[in-house]
Design a protein around this motif. Structure first.
Motif, PDB file in Angstrom:
ATOM      1  N   ALA A   1       0.916  -1.183  -0.039  1.00 46.10           N
ATOM      2  CA  ALA A   1      -0.018  -0.037  -0.002  1.00 46.10           C
ATOM      3  C   ALA A   1       1.138   1.275  -0.126  1.00 46.10           C
ATOM      4  O   ALA A   1       1.712   1.246   0.729  1.00 46.10           O
ATOM      5  CB  ALA A   1      -0.839  -0.055   1.085  1.00 46.10           C
ATOM      6  N   GLY A   2       0.747   2.233  -0.675  1.00 48.88           N
ATOM      7  CA  GLY A   2       1.313   3.751  -0.689  1.00 48.88           C
ATOM      8  C   GLY A   2       0.704   4.425   0.289  1.00 48.88           C
ATOM      9  O   GLY A   2      -0.134   4.205   1.128  1.00 48.88           O
ATOM     10  N   PRO A   3       1.399   5.702   0.375  1.00 50.06           N
ATOM     11  CA  PRO A   3       0.959   6.449   1.480  1.00 50.06           C
ATOM     12  C   PRO A   3      -0.075   6.963   1.390  1.00 50.06           C
ATOM     13  O   PRO A   3      -0.975   6.864   2.461  1.00 50.06           O
ATOM     14  CB  PRO A   3       2.061   7.648   1.226  1.00 50.06           C
ATOM     15  N   PHE A   4      -1.069   7.365   0.273  1.00 48.99           N
ATOM     16  CA  PHE A   4      -2.396   7.670   0.130  1.00 48.99           C
ATOM     17  C   PHE A   4      -3.154   6.484   0.601  1.00 48.99           C
ATOM     18  O   PHE A   4      -4.114   6.813   1.313  1.00 48.99           O
ATOM     19  CB  PHE A   4      -2.673   8.150  -1.236  1.00 48.99           C
ATOM     20  N   SER A   5      -2.848   5.505   0.228  1.00 48.93           N
ATOM     21  CA  SER A   5      -3.813   4.032   0.507  1.00 48.93           C
ATOM     22  C   SER A   5      -3.688   4.002   1.977  1.00 48.93           C
ATOM     23  O   SER A   5      -4.721   3.543   2.522  1.00 48.93           O
ATOM     24  CB  SER A   5      -3.394   2.973  -0.231  1.00 48.93           C
ATOM     25  N   ARG A   6      -2.413   3.956   2.777  1.00 49.84           N
ATOM     26  CA  ARG A   6      -2.320   3.833   4.077  1.00 49.84           C
ATOM     27  C   ARG A   6      -3.375   4.910   4.847  1.00 49.84           C
ATOM     28  O   ARG A   6      -3.816   4.493   5.893  1.00 49.84           O
ATOM     29  CB  ARG A   6      -0.942   3.799   4.273  1.00 49.84           C
ATOM     30  N   HIS A   7      -3.273   6.156   4.472  1.00 52.73           N
ATOM     31  CA  HIS A   7      -3.805   7.044   5.113  1.00 52.73           C
ATOM     32  C   HIS A   7      -5.399   6.899   4.782  1.00 52.73           C
ATOM     33  O   HIS A   7      -6.031   6.811   5.978  1.00 52.73           O
ATOM     34  CB  HIS A   7      -3.575   8.619   4.522  1.00 52.73           C
ATOM     35  N   TRP A   8      -5.861   6.690   3.493  1.00 49.91           N
ATOM     36  CA  TRP A   8      -7.186   6.372   3.544  1.00 49.91           C
ATOM     37  C   TRP A   8      -7.779   5.174   4.036  1.00 49.91           C
ATOM     38  O   TRP A   8      -9.058   5.194   4.748  1.00 49.91           O
ATOM     39  CB  TRP A   8      -7.530   6.457   2.027  1.00 49.91           C
ATOM     40  N   GLU A   9      -7.216   4.052   4.010  1.00 49.16           N
ATOM     41  CA  GLU A   9      -7.538   2.814   4.660  1.00 49.16           C
ATOM     42  C   GLU A   9      -7.464   2.506   6.161  1.00 49.16           C
ATOM     43  O   GLU A   9      -7.959   1.697   6.886  1.00 49.16           O
ATOM     44  CB  GLU A   9      -6.952   1.477   3.841  1.00 49.16           C
ATOM     45  N   ILE A  10      -6.218   3.328   6.724  1.00 45.57           N
ATOM     46  CA  ILE A  10      -6.128   3.191   8.012  1.00 45.57           C
ATOM     47  C   ILE A  10      -6.477   4.329   9.009  1.00 45.57           C
ATOM     48  O   ILE A  10      -6.954   4.312  10.071  1.00 45.57           O
ATOM     49  CB  ILE A  10      -4.401   2.554   8.260  1.00 45.57           C
ATOM     50  N   SER A  11      -5.680   5.549   8.743  1.00 48.82           N
ATOM     51  CA  SER A  11      -5.887   6.568   9.282  1.00 48.82           C
ATOM     52  C   SER A  11      -7.310   7.330   9.279  1.00 48.82           C
ATOM     53  O   SER A  11      -7.775   7.460  10.574  1.00 48.82           O
ATOM     54  CB  SER A  11      -4.956   7.831   8.630  1.00 48.82           C
ATOM     55  N   VAL A  12      -7.968   7.384   8.224  1.00 50.43           N
ATOM     56  CA  VAL A  12      -9.290   7.814   8.104  1.00 50.43           C
ATOM     57  C   VAL A  12     -10.451   6.867   9.082  1.00 50.43           C
ATOM     58  O   VAL A  12     -10.931   7.609   9.956  1.00 50.43           O
ATOM     59  CB  VAL A  12      -9.859   8.142   6.876  1.00 50.43           C
ATOM     60  N   PRO A  13     -10.232   5.897   8.934  1.00 44.40           N
ATOM     61  CA  PRO A  13     -11.302   5.105   9.808  1.00 44.40           C
ATOM     62  C   PRO A  13     -11.017   4.995  11.361  1.00 44.40           C
ATOM     63  O   PRO A  13     -11.607   5.079  12.121  1.00 44.40           O
ATOM     64  CB  PRO A  13     -11.146   3.443   9.327  1.00 44.40           C
ATOM     65  N   GLN A  14      -9.604   4.838  11.540  1.00 48.91           N
ATOM     66  CA  GLN A  14      -9.177   4.802  12.933  1.00 48.91           C
ATOM     67  C   GLN A  14      -9.516   6.259  13.622  1.00 48.91           C
ATOM     68  O   GLN A  14      -9.752   6.251  14.888  1.00 48.91           O
ATOM     69  CB  GLN A  14      -7.832   4.521  13.140  1.00 48.91           C
ATOM     70  N   LEU A  15      -9.515   7.387  12.764  1.00 48.13           N
ATOM     71  CA  LEU A  15      -9.768   8.594  13.315  1.00 48.13           C
ATOM     72  C   LEU A  15     -11.253   9.098  13.234  1.00 48.13           C
ATOM     73  O   LEU A  15     -11.390  10.173  13.601  1.00 48.13           O
ATOM     74  CB  LEU A  15      -9.006   9.702  12.503  1.00 48.13           C
ATOM     75  N   MET A  16     -12.194   8.137  13.149  1.00 47.39           N
ATOM     76  CA  MET A  16     -13.656   8.394  12.953  1.00 47.39           C
ATOM     77  C   MET A  16     -14.058   9.166  14.354  1.00 47.39           C
ATOM     78  O   MET A  16     -14.804  10.139  14.153  1.00 47.39           O
ATOM     79  CB  MET A  16     -14.228   7.376  12.545  1.00 47.39           C
ATOM     80  N   PRO A  17     -13.639   8.758  15.399  1.00 47.83           N
ATOM     81  CA  PRO A  17     -14.149   9.407  16.686  1.00 47.83           C
ATOM     82  C   PRO A  17     -13.755  10.696  16.785  1.00 47.83           C
ATOM     83  O   PRO A  17     -14.519  11.828  17.229  1.00 47.83           O
ATOM     84  CB  PRO A  17     -13.470   8.524  17.723  1.00 47.83           C
ATOM     85  N   ILE A  18     -12.534  10.924  16.459  1.00 46.80           N
ATOM     86  CA  ILE A  18     -11.837  12.474  16.373  1.00 46.80           C
ATOM     87  C   ILE A  18     -12.545  13.170  15.413  1.00 46.80           C
ATOM     88  O   ILE A  18     -12.822  14.462  15.505  1.00 46.80           O
ATOM     89  CB  ILE A  18     -10.435  12.282  16.319  1.00 46.80           C
TER      90      ILE A  18
END
Length: 297
Positions: free
Chosen positions: A197-214
């Motif tokens: 996974a590239g930087p954008f994919s890692r951000h979209w698939e991991i960071s965004v879902p994990q940050l949903m409460p924030i």
């Protein structure tokens, strides 16, 4: 679930500790809300204290008032533009700073400075930048031959307030997102990296879902804050909401009814109740589609 009854002495002690806070909340929150509800259905003369029950006629007057619809339009446009923009940019900045870059704390400190500046001072800075002899206007005029009256043109005035609010609120929300990013396990990114996974994919698939409460918190606070925008519009327009009502917001119109016009405090309270209902409904709709656990209903 079985309820636990406290001993009589413990219950009395608990209420004794709660009493000061309850008194403060009741005196400075619940009592003003109740009084505002009362005044919203009255025609009140603040000088003499006389009031007359008018029922829903205050609301009927608001519906027929062109300034109410101008304030409604301006506030909704403001919310629709600023809330998504500040959320996306704050998250993007947080993800960029959370990466492996040098002088991370220095960047965070510099980016956080606009949040430490008072709203009045920030408004004066933007007025200095965008007035007819401001730095931005002179630059556009000298290099591109473009002359724009940002503060006097109704098509641009509200946009300057939007830009100012986005610039001043992004740092705060960026720090909130940054704190959330640092709680995400690094093993998730490592596994994604092994999968190619590239930087954008890692951000979209991991960071965004994990940050949903924030994200839910940031959207909610941004929504409430944008519906209550007042000081920037007040200072930029001199309290009038001009030019041509382009910067008139709900809270600025409440100020007009309460303190600039005589005998219209009832209209101010009625509009405050309308704004409360709008914020409540908007927050419910937001939480209908964006849940802290990341699952849409």
């Amino acid at each position: 679930m079985k309820r636990v009854r406290l001993p009589r002495g413990a219950a009395i002690s608990a209420y004794a500790f709660l009493l000061p806070a309850l008194l403060v909340v009741g005196l400075f929150t619940l009592a003003p809300i109740a009084y505002a509800l009362f005044v919203s259905v009255q025609k009140m003369d603040l000088v003499s204290g006389r009031h007359t029950f008018v029922g829903l006629r205050n609301l009927a007057y608001l519906v027929e008032d062109d300034k109410f619809w101008a304030a409604c339009h301006n506030t909704l446009v403001y919310v629709a533009v600023v809330v998504p923009l500040q959320t996306v940019l704050a998250m993007a900045l947080a993800c960029a700073i959370n990466g492996r870059i040098r002088f991370k704390r220095s960047y965070v400190t510099l980016l956080f400075l606009p949040t430490l500046t008072s709203s009045a001072a920030m408004t004066m800075i933007f007025m200095w930048l965008f007035n007819n002899n401001g730095v931005v206007v002179l630059f556009l005029r000298e290099h591109f031959g473009i002359g724009i009256n940002f503060l006097g043109d109704p098509h641009w005035a509200l946009g300057i307030i939007m830009l100012m609010n986005v610039f001043s609120t992004i740092p705060h929300f960026m720090v909130v997102f940054l704190a959330g990013l640092q709680e995400i396990p690094g093993s998730l990114y490592e596994a994604a990296l092994l999968d190619g996974a590239g930087p954008f994919s890692r951000h979209w698939e991991i960071s965004v879902p994990q940050l949903m409460p924030i994200t839910c918190y940031v959207l909610t606070m941004g929504l409430i804050g944008c519906f209550q925008v007042f000081d920037q519009a007040f200072i930029l327009s001199g309290g009038e909401g001009g030019p041509e009502n382009a910067t008139l917001t709900f809270t600025l119109l409440i100020y007009h009814f309460a303190f600039k016009n005589y005998n219209t405090m009832g209209l101010a309270c009625a509009l405050a109740m309308v704004l409360t209902i709008i914020i409540f409904c908007a927050t419910l709709i937001l939480n209908r589609f964006v849940r802290p656990d990341g699952v849409n209903r």
